[in-house]
Design a protein around this motif. Structure first.
Motif, PDB file in Angstrom:
ATOM      1  N   LYS A  48      51.305   9.607 -31.480  1.00  0.00           N
ATOM      2  CA  LYS A  48      50.197  10.261 -32.178  1.00  0.00           C
ATOM      3  C   LYS A  48      49.633   9.346 -33.257  1.00  0.00           C
ATOM      4  O   LYS A  48      48.401   9.225 -33.410  1.00  0.00           O
ATOM      5  CB  LYS A  48      50.702  11.582 -32.784  1.00  0.00           C
ATOM      6  CG  LYS A  48      49.695  12.339 -33.639  1.00  0.00           C
ATOM      7  CD  LYS A  48      48.691  13.089 -32.765  1.00  0.00           C
ATOM      8  CE  LYS A  48      47.783  13.996 -33.591  1.00  0.00           C
ATOM      9  NZ  LYS A  48      46.924  13.296 -34.547  1.00  0.00           N
ATOM     10  N   GLU A  49      50.525   8.704 -33.999  1.00  0.00           N
ATOM     11  CA  GLU A  49      50.078   7.796 -35.065  1.00  0.00           C
ATOM     12  C   GLU A  49      49.292   6.623 -34.481  1.00  0.00           C
ATOM     13  O   GLU A  49      48.250   6.236 -35.017  1.00  0.00           O
ATOM     14  CB  GLU A  49      51.283   7.276 -35.865  1.00  0.00           C
ATOM     15  CG  GLU A  49      51.852   8.306 -36.825  1.00  0.00           C
ATOM     16  CD  GLU A  49      53.158   7.886 -37.477  1.00  0.00           C
ATOM     17  OE1 GLU A  49      53.723   8.693 -38.224  1.00  0.00           O
ATOM     18  OE2 GLU A  49      53.625   6.747 -37.218  1.00  0.00           O
ATOM     19  N   ALA A  50      49.800   6.072 -33.367  1.00  0.00           N
ATOM     20  CA  ALA A  50      49.106   4.959 -32.706  1.00  0.00           C
ATOM     21  C   ALA A  50      47.720   5.413 -32.243  1.00  0.00           C
ATOM     22  O   ALA A  50      46.723   4.714 -32.422  1.00  0.00           O
ATOM     23  CB  ALA A  50      49.929   4.450 -31.528  1.00  0.00           C
ATOM     24  N   GLU A  51      47.667   6.605 -31.683  1.00  0.00           N
ATOM     25  CA  GLU A  51      46.405   7.156 -31.187  1.00  0.00           C
ATOM     26  C   GLU A  51      45.389   7.331 -32.327  1.00  0.00           C
ATOM     27  O   GLU A  51      44.210   6.990 -32.178  1.00  0.00           O
ATOM     28  CB  GLU A  51      46.698   8.500 -30.533  1.00  0.00           C
ATOM     29  CG  GLU A  51      45.635   8.984 -29.572  1.00  0.00           C
ATOM     30  CD  GLU A  51      45.980  10.376 -29.055  1.00  0.00           C
ATOM     31  OE1 GLU A  51      47.116  10.559 -28.573  1.00  0.00           O
ATOM     32  OE2 GLU A  51      45.123  11.250 -29.160  1.00  0.00           O
ATOM     33  N   ASP A  52      45.876   7.850 -33.462  1.00  0.00           N
ATOM     34  CA  ASP A  52      44.989   8.042 -34.614  1.00  0.00           C
ATOM     35  C   ASP A  52      44.413   6.708 -35.086  1.00  0.00           C
ATOM     36  O   ASP A  52      43.228   6.618 -35.409  1.00  0.00           O
ATOM     37  CB  ASP A  52      45.749   8.714 -35.763  1.00  0.00           C
ATOM     38  CG  ASP A  52      46.017  10.185 -35.491  1.00  0.00           C
ATOM     39  OD1 ASP A  52      45.405  10.721 -34.533  1.00  0.00           O
ATOM     40  OD2 ASP A  52      46.836  10.790 -36.207  1.00  0.00           O
ATOM     41  N   ILE A  53      45.281   5.687 -35.127  1.00  0.00           N
ATOM     42  CA  ILE A  53      44.815   4.364 -35.570  1.00  0.00           C
ATOM     43  C   ILE A  53      43.789   3.811 -34.584  1.00  0.00           C
ATOM     44  O   ILE A  53      42.743   3.302 -34.987  1.00  0.00           O
ATOM     45  CB  ILE A  53      46.009   3.383 -35.718  1.00  0.00           C
ATOM     46  CG1 ILE A  53      46.926   3.853 -36.856  1.00  0.00           C
ATOM     47  CG2 ILE A  53      45.516   1.975 -35.999  1.00  0.00           C
ATOM     48  CD1 ILE A  53      48.253   3.104 -36.936  1.00  0.00           C
ATOM     49  N   GLU A  54      44.081   3.944 -33.290  1.00  0.00           N
ATOM     50  CA  GLU A  54      43.158   3.439 -32.269  1.00  0.00           C
ATOM     51  C   GLU A  54      41.794   4.142 -32.334  1.00  0.00           C
ATOM     52  O   GLU A  54      40.745   3.512 -32.189  1.00  0.00           O
ATOM     53  CB  GLU A  54      43.778   3.602 -30.874  1.00  0.00           C
ATOM     54  CG  GLU A  54      44.868   2.577 -30.589  1.00  0.00           C
ATOM     55  CD  GLU A  54      45.860   3.034 -29.519  1.00  0.00           C
ATOM     56  OE1 GLU A  54      46.798   2.273 -29.242  1.00  0.00           O
ATOM     57  OE2 GLU A  54      45.707   4.149 -28.997  1.00  0.00           O
ATOM     58  N   LYS A  55      41.853   5.446 -32.580  1.00  0.00           N
ATOM     59  CA  LYS A  55      40.607   6.216 -32.722  1.00  0.00           C
ATOM     60  C   LYS A  55      39.794   5.713 -33.907  1.00  0.00           C
ATOM     61  O   LYS A  55      38.582   5.558 -33.838  1.00  0.00           O
ATOM     62  CB  LYS A  55      40.946   7.700 -32.947  1.00  0.00           C
ATOM     63  CG  LYS A  55      40.723   8.558 -31.719  1.00  0.00           C
ATOM     64  CD  LYS A  55      40.844  10.030 -32.122  1.00  0.00           C
ATOM     65  CE  LYS A  55      41.631  10.803 -31.087  1.00  0.00           C
ATOM     66  NZ  LYS A  55      42.125  12.089 -31.602  1.00  0.00           N
ATOM     67  N   ARG A  56      40.522   5.497 -34.999  1.00  0.00           N
ATOM     68  CA  ARG A  56      39.890   5.038 -36.234  1.00  0.00           C
ATOM     69  C   ARG A  56      39.281   3.640 -36.015  1.00  0.00           C
ATOM     70  O   ARG A  56      38.178   3.361 -36.512  1.00  0.00           O
ATOM     71  CB  ARG A  56      40.946   5.011 -37.349  1.00  0.00           C
ATOM     72  CG  ARG A  56      40.468   4.480 -38.669  1.00  0.00           C
ATOM     73  CD  ARG A  56      39.560   5.449 -39.370  1.00  0.00           C
ATOM     74  NE  ARG A  56      39.108   4.889 -40.654  1.00  0.00           N
ATOM     75  CZ  ARG A  56      37.973   5.200 -41.247  1.00  0.00           C
ATOM     76  NH1 ARG A  56      37.167   6.086 -40.693  1.00  0.00           N
ATOM     77  NH2 ARG A  56      37.638   4.657 -42.384  1.00  0.00           N
ATOM     78  N   ILE A  57      39.964   2.770 -35.294  1.00  0.00           N
ATOM     79  CA  ILE A  57      39.448   1.428 -35.017  1.00  0.00           C
ATOM     80  C   ILE A  57      38.134   1.529 -34.238  1.00  0.00           C
ATOM     81  O   ILE A  57      37.139   0.883 -34.590  1.00  0.00           O
ATOM     82  CB  ILE A  57      40.469   0.587 -34.217  1.00  0.00           C
ATOM     83  CG1 ILE A  57      41.690   0.262 -35.090  1.00  0.00           C
ATOM     84  CG2 ILE A  57      39.834  -0.718 -33.720  1.00  0.00           C
ATOM     85  CD1 ILE A  57      42.864  -0.343 -34.324  1.00  0.00           C
TER      86      ILE A  57
END
Ligand SMILES: [Zn+2]
Length: 167
Positions: A48-57
């Motif tokens: 989930k954390e990785a996904e949030d970062i990727e979304k933000r990028i």
């Protein structure tokens, strides 16, 4: 007489041993299950954390292409987008601090470099979280195997005990 008692005693002690080992296997299986559940939660959290970062990028990349207003206090104003040519200042709608236009095409090479560097760092963080999740996922699979094995031992011990009881 002694032989008769010895026979009963041997049977009882063997049954005790089987039931005891089965119960112990069950306890260990429950322990494995609890650990596996914790690992599974960790895997979910990391992904989930990785996904949030990727979304933000992705979001930041798009914003940078389109241009967005950023105030000195870090507020991003989606409703204050271009088409205004750069260099102009505005004030933040939220805190009144001066805001500047951030737009890829109007950045200096140094600013572009900084922006790319920040993005690469964020990508690295996301990637490392994905890797960590993958490693933990192996522990989840291992834990499931262990639990299954222990349940099998417990079942097996009980079924042998049942057969002995029927003798
Ligand atoms: Zn602000």
């Amino acid at each position: 007489m002694i032989r008769f008692i010895a026979k009963i005693w041997a049977k009882l002690s063997y049954l005790w041993q089987l039931e005891f080992e089965s119960a112990k296997s069950d306890v260990n299986a429950n322990l494995a299950k609890r650990n596996t559940n914790e690992k599974r939660k960790l895997v979910d959290r990391l992904n989930k954390e990785a996904e949030d970062i990727e979304k933000r990028i992705a979001e930041m990349k798009l914003l940078e292409e389109q241009g967005y207003w950023l105030c000195d206090n870090g507020h991003e104003k989606g409703d204050a987008f271009a088409p205004i040519v750069g260099g102009e200042t505005r004030t933040c709608l939220e805190c009144n601090a001066p805001a500047k236009l951030v737009k890829r095409s109007e950045m200096t090479p140094q600013e572009q470099y900084e922006s790319d560097r920040e993005r690469h760092e964020a990508e690295k963080v996301a990637e490392s979280k994905r890797q960590q999740a993958k490693a933990e996922q192996e522990h989840v699979s291992g834990g499931e195997q262990t639990e299954k094995h222990l349940r099998g031992l417990a079942d097996n011990g009980r079924s042998v005990a049942d057969k002995i009881r029927a003798l």
